[in-house]
Write a protein that holds these residues in place. Sequence first.
Motif, PDB file in Angstrom:
ATOM      1  N   PRO A   1       7.013  13.021   1.420  1.00 57.55           N
ATOM      2  CA  PRO A   1       6.680  13.573   2.727  1.00 57.55           C
ATOM      3  C   PRO A   1       5.279  13.176   3.179  1.00 57.55           C
ATOM      4  N   VAL A   2       5.120  13.045   4.483  1.00 55.73           N
ATOM      5  CA  VAL A   2       3.821  12.728   5.086  1.00 55.73           C
ATOM      6  C   VAL A   2       3.372  13.941   5.890  1.00 55.73           C
ATOM      7  N   ARG A   3       2.178  14.455   5.589  1.00 58.04           N
ATOM      8  CA  ARG A   3       1.693  15.635   6.285  1.00 58.04           C
ATOM      9  C   ARG A   3       0.964  15.287   7.586  1.00 58.04           C
ATOM     10  N   TRP A   4       0.155  14.226   7.541  1.00 57.02           N
ATOM     11  CA  TRP A   4      -0.640  13.887   8.722  1.00 57.02           C
ATOM     12  C   TRP A   4      -0.408  12.428   9.118  1.00 57.02           C
ATOM     13  N   VAL A   5      -0.400  12.188  10.419  1.00 58.28           N
ATOM     14  CA  VAL A   5      -0.225  10.830  10.956  1.00 58.28           C
ATOM     15  C   VAL A   5      -1.371  10.534  11.904  1.00 58.28           C
TER      16      VAL A   5
ATOM     17  N   MET B   1       4.942   3.570   8.671  1.00 56.46           N
ATOM     18  CA  MET B   1       4.623   3.961   7.295  1.00 56.46           C
ATOM     19  C   MET B   1       5.255   5.300   6.949  1.00 56.46           C
ATOM     20  N   LYS B   2       5.173   6.232   7.862  1.00 52.79           N
ATOM     21  CA  LYS B   2       5.774   7.559   7.645  1.00 52.79           C
ATOM     22  C   LYS B   2       7.278   7.416   7.400  1.00 52.79           C
ATOM     23  N   ARG B   3       7.897   6.579   8.203  1.00 61.54           N
ATOM     24  CA  ARG B   3       9.344   6.378   8.069  1.00 61.54           C
ATOM     25  C   ARG B   3       9.680   5.764   6.710  1.00 61.54           C
ATOM     26  N   ALA B   4       8.894   4.772   6.302  1.00 61.62           N
ATOM     27  CA  ALA B   4       9.155   4.131   5.018  1.00 61.62           C
ATOM     28  C   ALA B   4       8.934   5.103   3.858  1.00 61.62           C
ATOM     29  N   LEU B   5       7.855   5.869   3.910  1.00 63.43           N
ATOM     30  CA  LEU B   5       7.570   6.814   2.838  1.00 63.43           C
ATOM     31  C   LEU B   5       8.656   7.874   2.717  1.00 63.43           C
ATOM     32  N   GLU B   6       9.088   8.400   3.834  1.00 62.27           N
ATOM     33  CA  GLU B   6      10.047   9.510   3.800  1.00 62.27           C
ATOM     34  C   GLU B   6      11.477   9.029   3.590  1.00 62.27           C
ATOM     35  N   ASP B   7      11.849   7.911   4.205  1.00 61.79           N
ATOM     36  CA  ASP B   7      13.232   7.443   4.088  1.00 61.79           C
ATOM     37  C   ASP B   7      13.472   6.638   2.823  1.00 61.79           C
TER      38      ASP B   7
ATOM     39  N   ARG C   1       0.832  -1.210   0.000  1.00 61.72           N
ATOM     40  CA  ARG C   1       0.000   0.000   0.000  1.00 61.72           C
ATOM     41  C   ARG C   1       0.865   1.259   0.000  1.00 61.72           C
ATOM     42  N   VAL C   2       1.920   1.250   0.785  1.00 60.39           N
ATOM     43  CA  VAL C   2       2.821   2.403   0.872  1.00 60.39           C
ATOM     44  C   VAL C   2       3.478   2.674  -0.479  1.00 60.39           C
ATOM     45  N   ARG C   3       3.896   1.616  -1.138  1.00 62.00           N
ATOM     46  CA  ARG C   3       4.559   1.786  -2.437  1.00 62.00           C
ATOM     47  C   ARG C   3       3.634   2.455  -3.448  1.00 62.00           C
ATOM     48  N   TYR C   4       2.384   1.983  -3.515  1.00 58.85           N
ATOM     49  CA  TYR C   4       1.448   2.572  -4.480  1.00 58.85           C
ATOM     50  C   TYR C   4       1.062   3.988  -4.064  1.00 58.85           C
ATOM     51  N   GLY C   5       0.873   4.189  -2.759  1.00 53.20           N
ATOM     52  CA  GLY C   5       0.575   5.532  -2.283  1.00 53.20           C
ATOM     53  C   GLY C   5       1.681   6.513  -2.609  1.00 53.20           C
ATOM     54  N   ALA C   6       2.931   6.062  -2.516  1.00 54.56           N
ATOM     55  CA  ALA C   6       4.071   6.919  -2.848  1.00 54.56           C
ATOM     56  C   ALA C   6       4.048   7.294  -4.322  1.00 54.56           C
ATOM     57  N   ARG C   7       3.724   6.336  -5.167  1.00 56.22           N
ATOM     58  CA  ARG C   7       3.649   6.627  -6.601  1.00 56.22           C
ATOM     59  C   ARG C   7       2.574   7.674  -6.889  1.00 56.22           C
ATOM     60  N   LEU C   8       1.399   7.488  -6.294  1.00 55.50           N
ATOM     61  CA  LEU C   8       0.314   8.439  -6.520  1.00 55.50           C
ATOM     62  C   LEU C   8       0.668   9.821  -5.981  1.00 55.50           C
ATOM     63  N   ALA C   9       1.358   9.856  -4.851  1.00 55.41           N
ATOM     64  CA  ALA C   9       1.742  11.151  -4.267  1.00 55.41           C
ATOM     65  C   ALA C   9       2.719  11.883  -5.175  1.00 55.41           C
TER      66      ALA C   9
ATOM     67  N   SER D   1       0.699  13.149  -8.283  1.00 51.71           N
ATOM     68  CA  SER D   1      -0.335  14.164  -8.046  1.00 51.71           C
ATOM     69  C   SER D   1       0.135  15.342  -7.216  1.00 51.71           C
ATOM     70  N   ARG D   2       1.221  15.126  -6.439  1.00 51.57           N
ATOM     71  CA  ARG D   2       1.714  16.123  -5.479  1.00 51.57           C
ATOM     72  C   ARG D   2       0.671  16.446  -4.405  1.00 51.57           C
ATOM     73  N   LEU D   3      -0.217  15.518  -4.140  1.00 54.00           N
ATOM     74  CA  LEU D   3      -1.199  15.691  -3.065  1.00 54.00           C
ATOM     75  C   LEU D   3      -0.564  15.387  -1.709  1.00 54.00           C
ATOM     76  N   PRO D   4      -1.024  16.060  -0.650  1.00 52.56           N
ATOM     77  CA  PRO D   4      -0.518  15.738   0.687  1.00 52.56           C
ATOM     78  C   PRO D   4      -0.995  14.350   1.116  1.00 52.56           C
ATOM     79  N   VAL D   5      -0.214  13.727   1.994  1.00 53.17           N
ATOM     80  CA  VAL D   5      -0.458  12.328   2.375  1.00 53.17           C
ATOM     81  C   VAL D   5      -0.789  12.225   3.859  1.00 53.17           C
ATOM     82  N   LEU D   6      -1.801  11.419   4.148  1.00 54.93           N
ATOM     83  CA  LEU D   6      -2.109  10.996   5.518  1.00 54.93           C
ATOM     84  C   LEU D   6      -1.909   9.491   5.604  1.00 54.93           C
ATOM     85  N   VAL D   7      -1.209   9.040   6.644  1.00 53.06           N
ATOM     86  CA  VAL D   7      -1.065   7.610   6.901  1.00 53.06           C
ATOM     87  C   VAL D   7      -1.862   7.265   8.150  1.00 53.06           C
TER      88      VAL D   7
END
Length: 249
Positions: free
Chosen positions: A149-153, A138-144, A106-114, A117-123
Motif C-alpha cells: 500500500p501507498v499512503r502518500w502520493v 508508481m502507486k499502481r505498480a506497488l499496489e497492483d 526503485r519501486v521493486r526495492y522500495g516494495a521489499r523494504l516496505a 519494515s512495515r513502514l508507510p510509503v510515499l511515492v
Amino acid sequence: MFVIKKLISLLLLPPLAPLLVTAAGLLLIRRHPRGGRALAWGGLFLAVALSMPPVVDALVDGLETAPVVTPAQLREAQAIVILSGGARTNAPEFGGQTVSRITLERVRYGARLARESRLPVLVSGGAPSGSEPEALLMKRALEDDFRVPVRWVEDRSLDTRDNARMSAAILRPAGVRKVVLVTHAAHMRRSVEAFEQAGLTVIPAPTAFFHRGPTQDEVVPRMPNMNSAFTGAYAVHEWLGLLAYRLSR
C-alpha cells in the motif's frame, strides 16, 4: 525553466555533447586545421571514453558512496520515500502508461523494504512530459503488482529538488522527520543533499548499483558497450547535477 534545463542537459550530456565537439572540429578544420583536428579527435575520444567500462566505473565510484541499508536503520525510520525515474508512455499491455525501467528498479526495492519494515510509503514524481504523473504510476505498480500500500502520493515534482521540497511538505504535517530514501545508488548523493536541505533526516537506501564490482571472465572484457554508454551518460548527468547544486547555493 524545466524545458530550458532539459535542453541544456541534452547539450552537455552524451551522446550529443561529444558529437557537437566533433562537429565543431570538422567545421574549423579548413580555417584552423590543427585546432579543428584536435576538437574532432577530442569529441571522438570523449564518446569512446564515456562508454568504456573502466572509465564509467571511475565516474560512478564517487557517486555510489552510500552503503546498503541495514535492518537496524530501517527500525529507526518513520517512512519510506521512493523517487520516480521516468515513465513508459506507450505501454498498451498495461493499458496505456506504466513506470520506466529505472523507476521499476526503485519501486521493486522500495516494495521489499516496505514489506520488511512495515513502514508507510510515499511515492514522489510528477509529469514532466505532461502525461500521467509518475507517482500515480508508481502507486499502481506497488499496489497492483507488489501488493504494497501507498499512503502518500506527491505528484507535482519535476526534479530532485522538487521531490524533496514537496515530499517534506506532505510528511511534516504527519509528524514524519526521518525517512528511508530509495533511489539509484548513483543518484543518492544528490537526493540526500536535496532532502536534507528540505529539513528531513535521511537514511539512504540505494539500489541498482552501476559499478560492476569484481570482474568476471568475459569473452571480450572491458570493451565499450551499450550498458556502459548508458551508465556513462547517467554518471555525467549526476556530476553535473551536483555541480549545479554547488553553484546555486
